[in-house]
Design a protein around this motif. Sequence first.
Motif, PDB file in Angstrom:
ATOM      1  N   VAL A 298     -30.110 -22.766  18.945  1.00 43.87           N
ATOM      2  CA  VAL A 298     -30.466 -23.887  18.080  1.00 43.87           C
ATOM      3  C   VAL A 298     -30.565 -23.352  16.657  1.00 43.87           C
ATOM      4  CG1 VAL A 298     -32.113 -25.739  17.627  1.00 43.87           C
ATOM      5  CG2 VAL A 298     -31.775 -24.924  19.969  1.00 43.87           C
ATOM      6  N   TYR A 299     -29.788 -23.934  15.733  1.00 46.03           N
ATOM      7  CA  TYR A 299     -29.701 -23.463  14.362  1.00 46.03           C
ATOM      8  C   TYR A 299     -30.207 -24.539  13.404  1.00 46.03           C
ATOM      9  CZ  TYR A 299     -26.419 -20.071  16.406  1.00 46.03           C
ATOM     10  OH  TYR A 299     -25.843 -19.090  17.177  1.00 46.03           O
ATOM     11  N   PRO A 300     -30.850 -24.143  12.317  1.00 40.38           N
ATOM     12  CA  PRO A 300     -31.188 -25.139  11.296  1.00 40.38           C
ATOM     13  C   PRO A 300     -29.921 -25.638  10.606  1.00 40.38           C
ATOM     14  CG  PRO A 300     -31.712 -22.939  10.509  1.00 40.38           C
ATOM     15  CD  PRO A 300     -31.312 -22.793  11.952  1.00 40.38           C
ATOM     16  N   LEU A 301     -30.029 -26.792   9.975  1.00 41.04           N
ATOM     17  CA  LEU A 301     -28.866 -27.392   9.321  1.00 41.04           C
ATOM     18  C   LEU A 301     -28.233 -26.427   8.312  1.00 41.04           C
ATOM     19  CD1 LEU A 301     -27.779 -30.228   9.921  1.00 41.04           C
ATOM     20  CD2 LEU A 301     -28.864 -31.028   7.813  1.00 41.04           C
ATOM     21  N   ALA A 302     -29.063 -25.647   7.650  1.00 45.50           N
ATOM     22  CA  ALA A 302     -28.554 -24.721   6.633  1.00 45.50           C
ATOM     23  C   ALA A 302     -27.681 -23.614   7.225  1.00 45.50           C
ATOM     24  CB  ALA A 302     -29.718 -24.108   5.857  1.00 45.50           C
ATOM     25  N   GLN A 303     -27.775 -23.389   8.536  1.00 47.60           N
ATOM     26  CA  GLN A 303     -26.962 -22.364   9.190  1.00 47.60           C
ATOM     27  C   GLN A 303     -25.801 -22.976   9.983  1.00 47.60           C
ATOM     28  OE1 GLN A 303     -29.388 -19.605  11.441  1.00 47.60           O
ATOM     29  NE2 GLN A 303     -30.827 -19.318   9.753  1.00 47.60           N
ATOM     30  N   ALA A 304     -25.338 -24.128   9.532  1.00 47.51           N
ATOM     31  CA  ALA A 304     -24.246 -24.807  10.245  1.00 47.51           C
ATOM     32  C   ALA A 304     -22.982 -23.955  10.289  1.00 47.51           C
ATOM     33  CB  ALA A 304     -23.953 -26.154   9.589  1.00 47.51           C
ATOM     34  N   ALA A 305     -22.693 -23.239   9.209  1.00 46.99           N
ATOM     35  CA  ALA A 305     -21.477 -22.413   9.187  1.00 46.99           C
ATOM     36  C   ALA A 305     -21.557 -21.325  10.256  1.00 46.99           C
ATOM     37  CB  ALA A 305     -21.287 -21.790   7.809  1.00 46.99           C
ATOM     38  N   GLU A 306     -22.730 -20.728  10.408  1.00 42.69           N
ATOM     39  CA  GLU A 306     -22.911 -19.705  11.444  1.00 42.69           C
ATOM     40  C   GLU A 306     -22.743 -20.309  12.835  1.00 42.69           C
ATOM     41  OE1 GLU A 306     -26.450 -16.772  13.174  1.00 42.69           O
ATOM     42  OE2 GLU A 306     -26.607 -17.614  11.156  1.00 42.69           O
TER      43      GLU A 306
END
Length: 324
Positions: A298-306
Motif C-alpha cells: 500500500v503506497y501513498p498517493l505521492a509514491q504512485a510512480a514507485e
Amino acid sequence: MKALLCKALGGPEDLVIEDLPDPVPGPGEVLVRVAVAALNFFDTLIIAGRYQVKPDLPFSPGAEAAGVVEALGPDVEGFRVGERVIAHLGHGACRERIVVRAGSLSRVPDGVSDEQAAGLTVTYGTSLHALQDRAALKPGETLAVLGASGGVGLAAVELGHAMGARVIACASSADKLAAAKAHGADLVLDYGTENLREGLRRLGGERGIDVVYDPVGGDFSEPALRSLNWKGRFLVIGFAAGPIPKIPLNLVLLKGIDVQGVHWGAFVKNEPEAHAANQARLLALVAEGRLTAKVHGVYPLAQAAEALGVLSRREAVGKVLLRP
C-alpha cells in the motif's frame, strides 16, 4: 480533494497530484470517499496511451477502489450514507473522492478489510469469470496458471484451489512460486529454469492439462496450449509478455481444444446481473477466509510512480494499492 492526474501521456514519473473541487453526484450516482484505490498492469499502459481505453486528458488512473458512501444522488436506492463499498470505474479511482454509478458498487461485508476489497473487482472478477463462466472448471480438473504471482494469476491460483481444481502455478522465479504455493497451488513450475512444455507434460501426467489460464502471451502460449488434453480449454486473458501469439489452428482441431477469450470489461457491460452475482461470491469467499486477496503493498498517493513501477517491472505479488 487531492487527485493523481495524467495530464500528458507518458510514464509514471509524468503523473502529478493536484487539488480539484469535490465532485457532486448526479441522478443515479453515489459519492464515495476513497479509502484505497487499486492499480493494475493496464494502468501502466493507459497513462502511456497504449491501451484500448483512451480517456480524455486529464484523467486519474485506477479502475477500482474501496471506500465509504458520503452522499447519494437523486433516484439512488439500495445504498445509504456510511456504508462500505467497492467501486469499479474503468479509470479515475486514484483520488480522494469519486462519483460512481450505483450499479457499479458492491457492498463490503463485515470481516473484509478495505485493502482486501479494493483489489477484488478487476483481478478476481476476471479470474472468476474466466474459470467459472468461460472454462466451467470442475473439481478434480487440472488447471495450469501462467504468470501465477501477478494480480490475475495469483487470483486464478486462489480461485482454482477454492473451486476444487488441481492447480499448477507457473512463474519465472522461486520467490514468485513460493507465493503461489502459499495461496493454494498444488504444484509449481519455474519456466525461468525449465522448458514450459516439458514441465507441463511432466506435471500434467497421463491426463494432461484440462484448463490453461494465460495472461502472459508471447512465447509461452503455444507450449502451454500443446499441453492441453482432449477437449481442453485455453483461456486468453492478456499479453503481459508483449507480443500477441499466433496459435497454430491445427493444434486446436486435433485435440478439440476450445480457445476462449476472456474480456471481463465486456462481460460487465453486457451481463451486469451475472457480474453482480460474481462480485457477491468473491466478497463472500473472502469473508469466509477462502480467499486472501493478497496485497503486495500500500503506497501513498505521492509514491504512485514507485507503485506503478512495481507493476511495469512485473514484480508485484498480489495487489498494488494507493491510499489517497
